[in-house]
Design a protein around this motif. Structure first.
Motif, PDB file in Angstrom:
ATOM      1  N   HIS A  92      50.362  92.524  85.636  1.00 20.53           N
ATOM      2  CA  HIS A  92      49.552  92.206  84.459  1.00 20.53           C
ATOM      3  C   HIS A  92      49.675  90.723  84.141  1.00 20.53           C
ATOM      4  O   HIS A  92      50.750  90.127  84.301  1.00 20.53           O
ATOM      5  CB  HIS A  92      49.998  93.021  83.249  1.00 20.53           C
ATOM      6  CG  HIS A  92      48.942  93.105  82.195  1.00 20.53           C
ATOM      7  ND1 HIS A  92      47.996  94.116  82.158  1.00 20.53           N
ATOM      8  CD2 HIS A  92      48.659  92.297  81.130  1.00 20.53           C
ATOM      9  CE1 HIS A  92      47.186  93.935  81.130  1.00 20.53           C
ATOM     10  NE2 HIS A  92      47.563  92.826  80.488  1.00 20.53           N
ATOM     11  N   TYR A  94      49.283  88.306  80.922  1.00 18.60           N
ATOM     12  CA  TYR A  94      49.128  88.155  79.481  1.00 18.60           C
ATOM     13  C   TYR A  94      48.768  86.693  79.232  1.00 18.60           C
ATOM     14  O   TYR A  94      49.614  85.813  79.335  1.00 18.60           O
ATOM     15  CB  TYR A  94      50.417  88.521  78.755  1.00 18.60           C
ATOM     16  CG  TYR A  94      50.779  89.981  78.860  1.00 18.60           C
ATOM     17  CD1 TYR A  94      50.123  90.937  78.080  1.00 18.60           C
ATOM     18  CD2 TYR A  94      51.775  90.412  79.736  1.00 18.60           C
ATOM     19  CE1 TYR A  94      50.453  92.281  78.182  1.00 18.60           C
ATOM     20  CE2 TYR A  94      52.106  91.757  79.840  1.00 18.60           C
ATOM     21  CZ  TYR A  94      51.437  92.683  79.052  1.00 18.60           C
ATOM     22  OH  TYR A  94      51.764  94.020  79.160  1.00 18.60           O
ATOM     23  N   SER A 118      45.083  90.554  79.822  1.00 24.46           N
ATOM     24  CA  SER A 118      44.909  90.604  78.370  1.00 24.46           C
ATOM     25  C   SER A 118      44.853  89.169  77.855  1.00 24.46           C
ATOM     26  O   SER A 118      45.559  88.293  78.356  1.00 24.46           O
ATOM     27  CB  SER A 118      46.075  91.330  77.697  1.00 24.46           C
ATOM     28  OG  SER A 118      46.232  92.638  78.204  1.00 24.46           O
TER      29      SER A 118
END
Length: 248
Positions: A92, A94, A118
Motif C-alpha cells: 500500500h 499512503y 490512499s
C-alpha cells in the motif's frame, strides 16, 4: 506510438530491447522494469523518464512487492503510479499532500485505477500514517519544508515523526537538488535547492543512519546557482539520492 516512446525512453535509461521485448539491466529488478513498461502510464510521465531516471531511483530506494510506503507530496503522481505497480496488491502507498497543493493524482484515484493507494491532504509537514511503514519517500520536495510560504514546518520534528512512523530497519528515502555551500533559508526559497550535507545532518540528528548515496542523477555541468525552474537548467539539475535507515 506510445509504446515506441516508452521503449525508446527505457533503452536510453540503460535497458535493451530484444525483438521488441524489454530486457532490464541486471541492477534493475524485473518488477521495477514492469512498472515502467506499464502502457497505462501517462505519455507525459514517460517523456520525462530520461531526466528523472525512475528505474535507478526506485531500485536504489529498495522498494519491493508487498511493502507499505509513505509518500510525501506526490503532485501529479509520477512516482506514485510506479510505486503502486511495484508493491502490488499486497502492499500500500499512503500518500500525503500539502492541503494547499493539488495534482492530477486525485483524478486517477477517483477513477479507481490505483486501488492500493490512499491520498490525504493535510497541513504542510504533517506526518500521519495508519500503520508502520517500510519506506518513507520524498523526492524533490524536502527543500520545500524550509519554504515558509508553503507552511511553517519544524523539520527536526518532521524527521523525528518520520522516524517514529517507520518499522525498525525501515528506509527514509530523500532525493533533492544540490545547493551551493552555506545556502540559507532565503536561498533555499529562491533556488528550490538544499545542500546534501544539510539534509544528512538533519536526518541523522533524528536517529537515522545514512546507508547509501546514489549518484545516478549527479550532473557536474550544473553549478547550483540557478533556480531549478530556470529553463537553462530545468530537468537537468544536479541531484543526490540518500537512503537512510532506522536502526533495528
Amino acid at each position: 506510438m506510445f509504446r515506441l516512446m516508452l521503449l525508446g525512453a527505457l533503452a536510453a535509461a540503460g535497458w535493451a530491447t530484444v525483438g521488441g521485448i524489454l530486457a532490464a539491466d541486471s541492477s534493475v529488478p524485473g518488477y521495477v522494469a514492469a512498472a515502467l513498461a506499464d502502457t497505462a502510464r501517462p505519455p507525459a510521465d514517460v517523456k520525462i523518464d530520461l531526466s528523472r531516471k525512475p528505474a535507478e531511483t526506485i531500485a536504489f530506494a529498495g522498494v519491493k512487492p508487498g511493502m507499505i510506503v509513505g509518500e510525501f507530496f506526490p503532485g501529479g503522481g509520477y512516482f506514485t503510479r510506479m510505486l503502486s505497480a511495484v508493491i502490488g496488491a499486497s502492499g500500500h502507498v499512503y500518500a500525503i499532500e500539502n492541503v494547499a497543493w493539488t495534482g492530477a493524482l486525485e483524478g486517477a484515484l477517483a477513477e479507481g485505477r490505483l486501488t492500493n493507494v490512499s491520498l490525504e491532504a493535510l497541513p504542510f509537514g504533517t506526518v500521519l500514517f495508519p500503520e508502520p511503514l517500510d519506506i518513507v519517500w520524498i523526492t524533490q520536495n524536502y527543500h520545500d519544508l524550509k519554504i515558509a510560504q508553503y507552511g511553517q514546518v519544524d523539520t527536526a520534528a518532521f524527521n523525528r515523526a518520520v522516524f517514529a512512523s517507520l518499522k525498525p530497519g525501515g528506509t527514509y528515502f530523500i532525493l533533492d537538488h544540490e545547493a551551493p555551500a552555506e545556502t540559507d533559508l532565503a536561498g533555499i526559497a529562491r533556488l528550490h535547492r538544499i545542500e546534501k550535507t544539510q539534509v544528512i545532518r538533519e536526518v541523522t540528528a533524528a536517529g537515522f543512519e545514512l546507508a547509501a548515496e546514489g549518484t545516478f542523477l549527479r550532473r557536474p555541468s550544473d553549478d547550483h546557482t540557478l533556480p531549478v525552474f530556470d529553463k537553462k537548467i530545468r530537468s537537468q539539475t544536479d541531484q543526490y539520492a540518500l537512503r537512510f535507515v532506522k536502526p533495528r
